[in-house]
Design a protein around this motif. Structure first.
Motif, mmCIF file in Angstrom:
data_model
loop_
_atom_site.group_PDB
_atom_site.id
_atom_site.type_symbol
_atom_site.label_atom_id
_atom_site.label_comp_id
_atom_site.label_asym_id
_atom_site.label_seq_id
_atom_site.Cartn_x
_atom_site.Cartn_y
_atom_site.Cartn_z
ATOM 1 N N SER A 6 0.784 -1.306 0.051
ATOM 2 C CA SER A 6 0.088 -0.095 -0.040
ATOM 3 C C SER A 6 0.889 1.307 0.152
ATOM 4 O O SER A 6 0.863 2.306 -0.793
ATOM 5 C CB SER A 6 -0.955 0.189 1.293
ATOM 6 O OG SER A 6 -1.885 -1.193 1.208
ATOM 7 N N PRO A 7 1.761 1.281 0.844
ATOM 8 C CA PRO A 7 2.530 2.738 0.769
ATOM 9 C C PRO A 7 3.302 2.891 -0.354
ATOM 10 O O PRO A 7 3.635 4.012 -1.094
ATOM 11 C CB PRO A 7 3.645 2.509 2.171
ATOM 12 C CG PRO A 7 3.586 1.173 2.632
ATOM 13 C CD PRO A 7 2.387 0.411 1.937
ATOM 14 N N ALA B 241 1.719 10.085 -4.913
ATOM 15 C CA ALA B 241 2.015 11.246 -4.565
ATOM 16 C C ALA B 241 3.152 11.731 -5.656
ATOM 17 O O ALA B 241 3.399 13.126 -5.581
ATOM 18 C CB ALA B 241 2.813 11.128 -3.086
ATOM 19 N N ASP C 92 0.777 4.431 -2.725
ATOM 20 C CA ASP C 92 0.337 6.125 -2.138
ATOM 21 C C ASP C 92 1.773 6.899 -2.712
ATOM 22 O O ASP C 92 1.509 7.936 -3.012
ATOM 23 C CB ASP C 92 0.439 6.006 -0.659
ATOM 24 C CG ASP C 92 -0.603 5.119 -0.200
ATOM 25 O OD1 ASP C 92 -1.559 4.970 -0.974
ATOM 26 O OD2 ASP C 92 -0.859 4.718 1.298
ATOM 27 N N THR D 87 -8.763 4.843 -3.932
ATOM 28 C CA THR D 87 -8.414 6.293 -3.675
ATOM 29 C C THR D 87 -7.718 6.858 -4.693
ATOM 30 O O THR D 87 -7.860 7.977 -5.283
ATOM 31 C CB THR D 87 -7.329 6.405 -2.558
ATOM 32 O OG1 THR D 87 -8.166 5.962 -1.196
ATOM 33 C CG2 THR D 87 -6.914 7.983 -2.204
ATOM 34 N N ALA D 88 -6.643 6.351 -5.539
ATOM 35 C CA ALA D 88 -6.010 6.716 -6.347
ATOM 36 C C ALA D 88 -7.045 6.688 -7.822
ATOM 37 O O ALA D 88 -6.883 7.797 -8.651
ATOM 38 C CB ALA D 88 -4.794 5.512 -7.041
ATOM 39 N N SER E 124 -6.559 1.612 -0.974
ATOM 40 C CA SER E 124 -5.507 2.632 -1.586
ATOM 41 C C SER E 124 -5.751 2.745 -3.172
ATOM 42 O O SER E 124 -5.550 3.754 -3.648
ATOM 43 C CB SER E 124 -3.803 2.223 -1.336
ATOM 44 O OG SER E 124 -3.646 0.897 -1.580
#
Ligand code: T6T
Length: 324
Positions: free
Chosen positions: A74-75, A82, A78, A104-105, A101
Motif C-alpha cells: 500500500s505505501p 504522490a 501511495d 483512492t488513486a 489505496s
C-alpha cells in the motif's frame, strides 16, 4: 482541446496537464507495482511492460514489496500517487486489503489496471469491485486443473497429491490450488489429496514443508508446485530424498531452473505463463484508458504454454521460458 492547449501555452507558469486530459497519452508516466521483488515472473513482466511503454512513448516506473504483504504494498502505491503518475498497473497483494489505496488513486483520476492477481471477486464487469479498467491474468483455475490432470496421469492414475502454493491471499495461486483439487476429485477414488501448504513464495519453506510431508505420507505420488518458489522447493526436497521419478512434480511457472529440473527428470511438467505479455497488455490497457479509448474486455486471459520433455526444445517452448 486545441483551445485548451493554446490557453495553457499562453500562460507562463502552467503546470503540465495530466495526460488523461491531453490529446495523447504520449509522455505519460505509468507505474507498475508488481507482486514481490526478485521473482523471475515479475522481472519478466517488467521487461514486457518496459518494452511496451517504449513502443507507446510513455515512461514506466516500477517497484514492489520485498514480501507478499498488503501492508508493504500500500505505501508503494501511495508514493506513486504522490509523485503524480498518470496510471497504475498493479499486482494486488491481497484481493480485499488493497482495495482502499487503489480506490483512492482511482478517485483522483488515475486509471487502475490489475495484472496477474485481481481485486474483489475478480469480475470487474459485474462483481464486487468494478473500478479497475482492466484485469489481465492467466486462467489460473483452468491452469491448476490442467497441471494436476497431467500430474495424475504421470502418477499412473493413483496415489496422493500434495499441493504447494504461495499464500492464501495470492488469488492466482489459490485459484490454481482449487483447480488442482477439482482434478483430484474428478480422478476418482484412487486419487486423494495429501494436503496443502503455503510457502510464502520462499523455496526454503517449500523444501522444508515437502520433506516433512513426505515423512508423514509415504504414499505421496505427485506434487503440484503452484508457483515458482513452491515448485523449486519441492524439486530440491525430492532430490535430497532421492525420489526423482518416484514422486512426480508439476511446476506452475517456467523460470530456467524449472526447465533444468524438467530436463534432469526431477520435474515432469511445466506450465509457463506469459508474464511479459501480461505486463505489455496491462500497459497498453492503461495507455488506452489515458487516451479515453474503451478498454475491453475488462477481464482478459493470456494463454499459458505447456512444456514437457517432448516439446522443451521447440521454439514455442523455448520462447516461453522466463527471461528477465
Ligand atoms: O506464479 C507467479 C504469479 O502468477 C503468482 O501470482 C505469484 O507467484 C509467481 O510470481 C511465481 O513466483
Amino acid at each position: 482541446s486545441a483551445l485548451l492547449a493554446s490557453t495553457v501555452l499562453a500562460c507562463s507558469s502552467v503546470i503540465a496537464l495530466p495526460a488523461a486530459h491531453a490529446d495523447s497519452a504520449k509522455g505519460a508516466t505509468i507505474a507498475l507495482i508488481y507482486g514481490i521483488k526478485g521473482d523471475p515472473f515479475y522481472m519478466t513482466m517488467e521487461r514486457g511492460a518496459r518494452e511496451e511503454a517504449a513502443k507507446l512513448g510513455v515512461k514506466l516506473v516500477a517497484d514492489g514489496p520485498s514480501q507478499w504483504n498488503p501492508a508493504l504494498q500500500s505505501p508503494i502505491i501511495d508514493a506513486m500517487v504522490a509523485r503524480n503518475v498518470d496510471a497504475l498497473v498493479v499486482v494486488p497483494n491481497d484481493p480485499q486489503a488493497m482495495i482502499a489505496s487503489l480506490q483512492t488513486a482511482n478517485t483522483r483520476g488515475i486509471p487502475v489496471v490489475t495484472a496477474d492477481t485481481t481485486l474483489g471477486d475478480g469480475d470487474y464487469t459485474k462483481g464486487s469491485v468494478t473500478f479497475p479498467v482492466a484485469g489481465i491474468s492467466s486462467d489460473n483455475f483452468a491452469g491448476g486443473k490442467l497441471a494436476c490432470t497431467a500430474l495424475i496421469k504421470a502418477m499412473g492414475g493413483k496415489g496422493k497429491v500434495y499441493i504447494l502454493v504461495s499464500t492464501p491471499n495470492v488469488v492466482s495461486d489459490t485459484k490454481r490450488r482449487d483447480g488442482c483439487k477439482e482434478a483430484i476429485k474428478e480422478a476418482g477414488p484412487g486419487v486423494g489429496l495429501a494436503g496443502v501448504d503455503y510457502t510464502q513464495s520462499n523455496s526454503a519453506i517449500a523444501s522444508n514443508d515437502t520433506q516433512a510431508v513426505l515423512q508423514r505420507n509415504p504414499d505421496i505420488a505427485g506434487i503440484f508446485g503452484g508457483n515458482t518458489f513452491s515448485a523449486e522447493g519441492a524439486a530440491a526436497a525430492i532430490k535430497t530424498a532421492n525420489l526423482q521419478g518416484a514422486v512426480k512434480i508439476a511446476s506452475f511457472d517456467a523460470p530456467q531452473e524449472a526447465i533444468n529440473a524438467l530436463k534432469d527428470k526431477t520435474i515432469d511438467l511445466v506450465i509457463a505463463q506469459q508474464p511479459a505479455l501480461i505486463g505489455a497488455t496491462a500497459v497498453k490497457d492503461a495507455f488506452d484508458a489515458l487516451e479515453s479509448k474503451t478498454v475491453s474486455p475488462k477481464n482478459s486471459f493470456v494463454p499459458f504454454v505447456t512444456i514437457t520433455r517432448e516439446n522443451v526444445d521447440t521454439q514455442a517452448a523455448q520462447a516461453a521460458i522466463y527471461r528477465t
